[in-house]
Design a protein around this motif. Structure first.
Motif, PDB file in Angstrom:
ATOM      1  N   ARG A 133      -0.096 -20.596-119.352  1.00  0.00           N
ATOM      2  CA  ARG A 133      -0.209 -19.139-119.336  1.00  0.00           C
ATOM      3  C   ARG A 133      -1.215 -18.734-118.275  1.00  0.00           C
ATOM      4  N   ALA A 134      -0.795 -17.883-117.343  1.00  0.00           N
ATOM      5  CA  ALA A 134      -1.775 -17.302-116.423  1.00  0.00           C
ATOM      6  C   ALA A 134      -2.378 -16.093-117.107  1.00  0.00           C
ATOM      7  N   VAL A 135      -3.669 -15.878-116.963  1.00  0.00           N
ATOM      8  CA  VAL A 135      -4.217 -14.591-117.362  1.00  0.00           C
ATOM      9  C   VAL A 135      -4.761 -13.900-116.127  1.00  0.00           C
ATOM     10  N   GLY A 136      -4.688 -12.580-116.171  1.00  0.00           N
ATOM     11  CA  GLY A 136      -5.272 -11.772-115.112  1.00  0.00           C
ATOM     12  C   GLY A 136      -6.650 -11.349-115.585  1.00  0.00           C
ATOM     13  N   ALA A 137      -6.745 -10.088-116.032  1.00  0.00           N
ATOM     14  CA  ALA A 137      -8.030  -9.585-116.541  1.00  0.00           C
ATOM     15  C   ALA A 137      -8.076  -9.632-118.063  1.00  0.00           C
ATOM     16  N   SER A 138      -7.050 -10.191-118.704  1.00  0.00           N
ATOM     17  CA  SER A 138      -6.949 -10.260-120.174  1.00  0.00           C
ATOM     18  C   SER A 138      -7.117  -8.879-120.804  1.00  0.00           C
ATOM     19  N   HIS A 139      -6.579  -7.863-120.143  1.00  0.00           N
ATOM     20  CA  HIS A 139      -6.701  -6.491-120.647  1.00  0.00           C
ATOM     21  C   HIS A 139      -5.539  -6.092-121.552  1.00  0.00           C
ATOM     22  N   SER A 140      -4.617  -7.003-121.831  1.00  0.00           N
ATOM     23  CA  SER A 140      -3.521  -6.620-122.732  1.00  0.00           C
ATOM     24  C   SER A 140      -4.034  -6.583-124.167  1.00  0.00           C
ATOM     25  N   HIS A 141      -3.629  -5.550-124.887  1.00  0.00           N
ATOM     26  CA  HIS A 141      -4.001  -5.425-126.303  1.00  0.00           C
ATOM     27  C   HIS A 141      -3.082  -6.265-127.179  1.00  0.00           C
ATOM     28  N   GLY A 195      -2.989   3.192-112.799  1.00  0.00           N
ATOM     29  CA  GLY A 195      -3.150   3.580-114.195  1.00  0.00           C
ATOM     30  C   GLY A 195      -4.529   4.171-114.455  1.00  0.00           C
ATOM     31  N   ASP A 196      -4.868   4.256-115.732  1.00  0.00           N
ATOM     32  CA  ASP A 196      -6.135   4.865-116.144  1.00  0.00           C
ATOM     33  C   ASP A 196      -7.349   4.107-115.649  1.00  0.00           C
ATOM     34  N   ILE A 197      -7.187   2.786-115.518  1.00  0.00           N
ATOM     35  CA  ILE A 197      -8.286   1.956-115.023  1.00  0.00           C
ATOM     36  C   ILE A 197      -7.737   1.087-113.888  1.00  0.00           C
ATOM     37  N   GLN A 209      -7.275  -4.311-113.949  1.00  0.00           N
ATOM     38  CA  GLN A 209      -6.234  -5.320-114.166  1.00  0.00           C
ATOM     39  C   GLN A 209      -5.955  -6.107-112.884  1.00  0.00           C
ATOM     40  N   SER A 210      -5.399  -7.315-113.067  1.00  0.00           N
ATOM     41  CA  SER A 210      -4.910  -8.066-111.908  1.00  0.00           C
ATOM     42  C   SER A 210      -3.539  -7.505-111.544  1.00  0.00           C
ATOM     43  N   ILE A 211      -3.140  -7.713-110.300  1.00  0.00           N
ATOM     44  CA  ILE A 211      -1.862  -7.139-109.883  1.00  0.00           C
ATOM     45  C   ILE A 211      -0.701  -7.831-110.608  1.00  0.00           C
ATOM     46  N   SER A 262       3.473  -7.540-114.542  1.00  0.00           N
ATOM     47  CA  SER A 262       4.201  -8.329-115.547  1.00  0.00           C
ATOM     48  C   SER A 262       4.438  -7.561-116.837  1.00  0.00           C
ATOM     49  N   THR A 263       3.659  -6.494-117.080  1.00  0.00           N
ATOM     50  CA  THR A 263       3.813  -5.728-118.327  1.00  0.00           C
ATOM     51  C   THR A 263       4.284  -4.290-118.101  1.00  0.00           C
ATOM     52  N   GLY A 264       4.613  -3.932-116.868  1.00  0.00           N
ATOM     53  CA  GLY A 264       5.086  -2.556-116.619  1.00  0.00           C
ATOM     54  C   GLY A 264       3.971  -1.530-116.672  1.00  0.00           C
ATOM     55  N   THR A 265       2.784  -1.902-116.259  1.00  0.00           N
ATOM     56  CA  THR A 265       1.647  -0.961-116.246  1.00  0.00           C
ATOM     57  C   THR A 265       1.971   0.250-115.366  1.00  0.00           C
ATOM     58  N   HIS A 266       1.555   1.419-115.822  1.00  0.00           N
ATOM     59  CA  HIS A 266       1.932   2.674-115.161  1.00  0.00           C
ATOM     60  C   HIS A 266       0.760   3.649-115.160  1.00  0.00           C
ATOM     61  N   GLY A 267       0.893   4.677-114.349  1.00  0.00           N
ATOM     62  CA  GLY A 267      -0.042   5.797-114.386  1.00  0.00           C
ATOM     63  C   GLY A 267       0.681   6.998-114.957  1.00  0.00           C
ATOM     64  N   TYR A 297      -1.247  11.428-123.474  1.00  0.00           N
ATOM     65  CA  TYR A 297       0.114  11.896-123.145  1.00  0.00           C
ATOM     66  C   TYR A 297       0.292  11.833-121.629  1.00  0.00           C
ATOM     67  N   ARG A 298       1.299  11.043-121.194  1.00  0.00           N
ATOM     68  CA  ARG A 298       1.550  10.898-119.746  1.00  0.00           C
ATOM     69  C   ARG A 298       3.050  10.911-119.458  1.00  0.00           C
ATOM     70  N   THR A 299       3.410  11.009-118.194  1.00  0.00           N
ATOM     71  CA  THR A 299       4.819  10.954-117.800  1.00  0.00           C
ATOM     72  C   THR A 299       5.031   9.805-116.811  1.00  0.00           C
ATOM     73  N   PRO A 303       8.038   0.049-126.943  1.00  0.00           N
ATOM     74  CA  PRO A 303       6.615  -0.273-126.892  1.00  0.00           C
ATOM     75  C   PRO A 303       6.167  -0.763-125.516  1.00  0.00           C
ATOM     76  N   HIS A 304       4.913  -0.458-125.171  1.00  0.00           N
ATOM     77  CA  HIS A 304       4.296  -1.048-123.971  1.00  0.00           C
ATOM     78  C   HIS A 304       4.146  -2.539-124.233  1.00  0.00           C
ATOM     79  N   TRP A 305       4.503  -3.368-123.260  1.00  0.00           N
ATOM     80  CA  TRP A 305       4.468  -4.824-123.436  1.00  0.00           C
ATOM     81  C   TRP A 305       3.043  -5.353-123.556  1.00  0.00           C
TER      82      TRP A 305
HETATM   83  C1  FAD Z   1      -9.101  -0.140-120.932  1.00  0.00           C
HETATM   84  C2  FAD Z   1      -7.622  -0.361-120.668  1.00  0.00           C
HETATM   85  C3  FAD Z   1      -6.910   0.592-119.958  1.00  0.00           C
HETATM   86  C4  FAD Z   1      -5.539   0.413-119.718  1.00  0.00           C
HETATM   87  N1  FAD Z   1      -4.871   1.382-119.034  1.00  0.00           N
HETATM   88  C5  FAD Z   1      -3.539   1.262-118.846  1.00  0.00           C
HETATM   89  C6  FAD Z   1      -2.804   2.261-118.146  1.00  0.00           C
HETATM   90  O1  FAD Z   1      -3.359   3.261-117.682  1.00  0.00           O
HETATM   91  N2  FAD Z   1      -1.468   2.089-118.030  1.00  0.00           N
HETATM   92  C7  FAD Z   1      -0.820   1.027-118.559  1.00  0.00           C
HETATM   93  O2  FAD Z   1       0.411   0.947-118.439  1.00  0.00           O
HETATM   94  N3  FAD Z   1      -1.487   0.049-119.176  1.00  0.00           N
HETATM   95  C8  FAD Z   1      -2.824   0.136-119.335  1.00  0.00           C
HETATM   96  N4  FAD Z   1      -3.519  -0.865-119.963  1.00  0.00           N
HETATM   97  C9  FAD Z   1      -2.784  -2.092-120.298  1.00  0.00           C
HETATM   98  C10 FAD Z   1      -2.873  -3.094-119.133  1.00  0.00           C
HETATM   99  O3  FAD Z   1      -2.607  -2.477-117.908  1.00  0.00           O
HETATM  100  C11 FAD Z   1      -1.818  -4.202-119.285  1.00  0.00           C
HETATM  101  O4  FAD Z   1      -1.956  -4.826-120.516  1.00  0.00           O
HETATM  102  C12 FAD Z   1      -1.927  -5.238-118.139  1.00  0.00           C
HETATM  103  O5  FAD Z   1      -0.970  -6.234-118.357  1.00  0.00           O
HETATM  104  C13 FAD Z   1      -3.293  -5.901-118.050  1.00  0.00           C
HETATM  105  O6  FAD Z   1      -3.414  -6.612-116.857  1.00  0.00           O
HETATM  106  P1  FAD Z   1      -4.215  -7.970-116.835  1.00  0.00           P
HETATM  107  O7  FAD Z   1      -4.444  -8.384-115.443  1.00  0.00           O
HETATM  108  O8  FAD Z   1      -5.383  -7.864-117.725  1.00  0.00           O
HETATM  109  O9  FAD Z   1      -3.119  -8.937-117.482  1.00  0.00           O
HETATM  110  P2  FAD Z   1      -3.260  -9.926-118.719  1.00  0.00           P
HETATM  111  O10 FAD Z   1      -3.442  -9.130-119.945  1.00  0.00           O
HETATM  112  O11 FAD Z   1      -4.261 -10.968-118.391  1.00  0.00           O
HETATM  113  O12 FAD Z   1      -1.796 -10.569-118.705  1.00  0.00           O
HETATM  114  C14 FAD Z   1      -0.660  -9.762-118.944  1.00  0.00           C
HETATM  115  C15 FAD Z   1       0.595 -10.617-118.739  1.00  0.00           C
HETATM  116  O13 FAD Z   1       0.715 -10.963-117.358  1.00  0.00           O
HETATM  117  C16 FAD Z   1       0.898 -12.367-117.223  1.00  0.00           C
HETATM  118  N5  FAD Z   1       0.314 -12.804-115.951  1.00  0.00           N
HETATM  119  C17 FAD Z   1      -0.888 -12.512-115.446  1.00  0.00           C
HETATM  120  N6  FAD Z   1      -1.039 -13.118-114.254  1.00  0.00           N
HETATM  121  C18 FAD Z   1       0.107 -13.808-114.018  1.00  0.00           C
HETATM  122  C19 FAD Z   1       0.566 -14.656-112.966  1.00  0.00           C
HETATM  123  N7  FAD Z   1      -0.178 -14.879-111.878  1.00  0.00           N
HETATM  124  N8  FAD Z   1       1.781 -15.204-113.074  1.00  0.00           N
HETATM  125  C20 FAD Z   1       2.575 -14.980-114.151  1.00  0.00           C
HETATM  126  N9  FAD Z   1       2.194 -14.185-115.172  1.00  0.00           N
HETATM  127  C21 FAD Z   1       0.978 -13.607-115.101  1.00  0.00           C
HETATM  128  C22 FAD Z   1       0.178 -12.951-118.428  1.00  0.00           C
HETATM  129  O14 FAD Z   1       0.605 -14.255-118.714  1.00  0.00           O
HETATM  130  C23 FAD Z   1       0.575 -11.950-119.498  1.00  0.00           C
HETATM  131  O15 FAD Z   1       1.862 -12.221-119.976  1.00  0.00           O
HETATM  132  C24 FAD Z   1      -4.877  -0.746-120.200  1.00  0.00           C
HETATM  133  C25 FAD Z   1      -5.607  -1.721-120.910  1.00  0.00           C
HETATM  134  C26 FAD Z   1      -6.961  -1.523-121.140  1.00  0.00           C
HETATM  135  C27 FAD Z   1      -7.743  -2.560-121.918  1.00  0.00           C
END
Ligand code: FAD
Length: 390
Positions: free
Chosen positions: A42-50, A105-107, A110-112, A117-122, A295-297, A344-346
């Motif tokens: 498992r790769a992690v980026g910033a581990s910001h997923s809930h 997005g809001d912050i 996160q790593s790119i 990988s989770t459909g992060t959006h603004g 609430y966002r679009t 749901p958000h992934w």
């Molecule tokens: C304070 C806060 C604010 C947030 N704001 C928003 C927002 O405005 N909009 C929104 O949509 N979401 C938001 N999120 C959610 C966040 O953007 C997502 O959960 C995002 O995935 C986090 O990025 P990360 O780098 O921490 O990924 P991680 O949580 O570390 O990983 C997410 C997924 O990506 C995979 N991954 C990471 N790196 C790689 C790689 N190199 N290769 C393959 N897979 C990889 C991981 O295995 C995992 O499945 C927020 C979360 C927090 C805590």
């Protein structure tokens, strides 16, 4: 025993090993070791997923040593970046090329690769999620092959890799469509929810980005709009409710207050009704809740498992303190979101099974079929990801 926890501390795991590669060759080696040892990787980026989408149960790859812009080109408006790059690390280097991300997005912590990988959006009705900006991906497959994919090169692999859930391969580089650098004018104000919803269509249509946080204890909305401007940057510190700056300095905020979060995407036309039902439920059943609803679009896209796939979208997020139980609140919210065709958000808390998710995405089974073809032994499938299999 190595340990891992996510940003909020609500999710923890015990990986078998933590590896911190600093080159693509080291990433290939790490995947080969995991295959040999018969563990997941498992790769992690910033581990910001809930949610537990990033939780490792085998080898954990920390990509903090694999960051930076590889190339950027103002003419083609494309930039290739290393997968571990944090979004905040991209603003200035891209700006030097006269470029910027289309939205954020809001912050920006996160790593790119984690974000895409989770459909992060603004927010913004004309703006798609970050995965939609992905134009090519380079990744290490379970076979050890370093694959490049794009809409014209291995398009099915690309379809999965641009929104990968970490389950397709180890992404090493992401090529993003970007745009010329731009300045934004931010305006903040407070308004009652009834007044906001009295002109919600106008607020959304008239501005590039509109969003609000509804605060249940005040029953009031903290609203924000961002609009493109040619006016000069103005960051006078006493201008608290209005400012102008380059997009990468303006869009994202600091959100250091630790919380846990559920977010659902609903068809845009259901946004107001869905929000007001959740609001009424919270005022009635959770009168002590101190955390807001957001609430966002998001503009629709064509990604198979994107929460905005095939429909103009409103996202509604519920938050809870990390010291408090979130289950009752989130289950009550989810029951309402489900009635409005919510997805749901992934990267956030939800209680949907693989079968439920297959009912929300017409191509969900295809996504898994193609994933399995590229990784038949499930090296990139953790127990938590396996729970999402239909
Ligand atoms: C304070 C806060 C604010 C947030 N704001 C928003 C927002 O405005 N909009 C929104 O949509 N979401 C938001 N999120 C959610 C966040 O953007 C997502 O959960 C995002 O995935 C986090 O990025 P990360 O780098 O921490 O990924 P991680 O949580 O570390 O990983 C997410 C997924 O990506 C995979 N991954 C990471 N790196 C790689 C790689 N190199 N290769 C393959 N897979 C990889 C991981 O295995 C995992 O499945 C927020 C979360 C927090 C805590």
């Amino acid at each position: 025993m190595p340990t891992w926890s996510n940003w909020s501390g609500r999710q923890t795991a015990s990986p078998t090993a933590i590896v911190s590669p600093t080159s693509e060759a080291e990433i290939v080696d790490a995947v080969a070791h995991a295959v040999e040892a018969g563990t997941s990787v498992r790769a992690v980026g910033a581990s910001h997923s809930h949610s537990r989408i990033a939780a490792p149960d085998g080898m954990l790859l920390n990509l903090d040593g694999w960051q930076g812009v590889v190339s950027a080109d103002a003419e083609s408006q494309r930039a290739t970046v290393r997968s571990g790059s944090r979004i905040f690390q991209l603003g200035e280097p891209l700006h030097e090329y006269g470029l910027a991300l289309r939205n954020q997005g809001d912050i920006d912590k996160q790593s790119i690769a984690g974000a895409t990988s989770t459909g992060t959006h603004g927010t913004g009705p004309s703006l798609q999620n970050l995965s939609s900006s992905v134009e090519a991906v380079r990744l290490v497959l379970a076979s050890g092959e370093i694959a490049s994919c794009s809409p014209s090169e291995r398009p099915e692999l690309f379809e999965l890799a641009r929104h990968s859930l970490g389950g397709v391969g180890l992404i090493t580089e992401v090529t993003l469509g970007v745009r010329p650098a731009y300045r934004l004018h931010e305006r903040l104000w407070k308004e009652s929810p009834d007044d906001v919803f009295g002109r919600i269509d106008e607020l959304i249509a008239a501005t590039r980005h509109f969003e609000f946080f509804w605060m249940p204890q005040l029953d009031a909305c903290a609203c924000k709009t961002l609009d493109e401007t040619n006016d000069p940057v103005d960051d006078l510190p006493d201008l608290k409710l209005e400012r102008i700056g380059w997009s990468h300095n303006i869009i994202s905020s600091i959100r250091d207050d630790k919380h846990t979060e559920m977010e659902y995407s609903v068809p845009a036309e259901h946004g107001p009704a869905c929000f007001n039902e959740v609001r009424a439920m919270i005022l009635r059943d959770f009168p002590d809740l101190e955390w807001p609803l957001e609430y966002r679009t998001v503009r629709s896209d064509d990604i198979w498992i994107s929460a905005a796939g095939g429909r103009e979208t409103v996202t509604i997020s519920a938050h809870q303190d990390i010291g408090l139980d979130d289950r009752d609140l989130f289950e009550a919210c989810e029951a309402i979101f489900r009635r409005y065709e919510g997805r749901p958000h992934w990267g956030k808390v939800h209680y949907q099974s693989g079968e439920d998710l297959a009912g929300l995405y017409p191509r969900y089974r295809d996504w898994w079929r193609i994933r399995d073809e590229h990784d038949p032994d499930g090296v990139f499938v953790t127990e938590d990801l396996a729970r999402l299999r239909p």
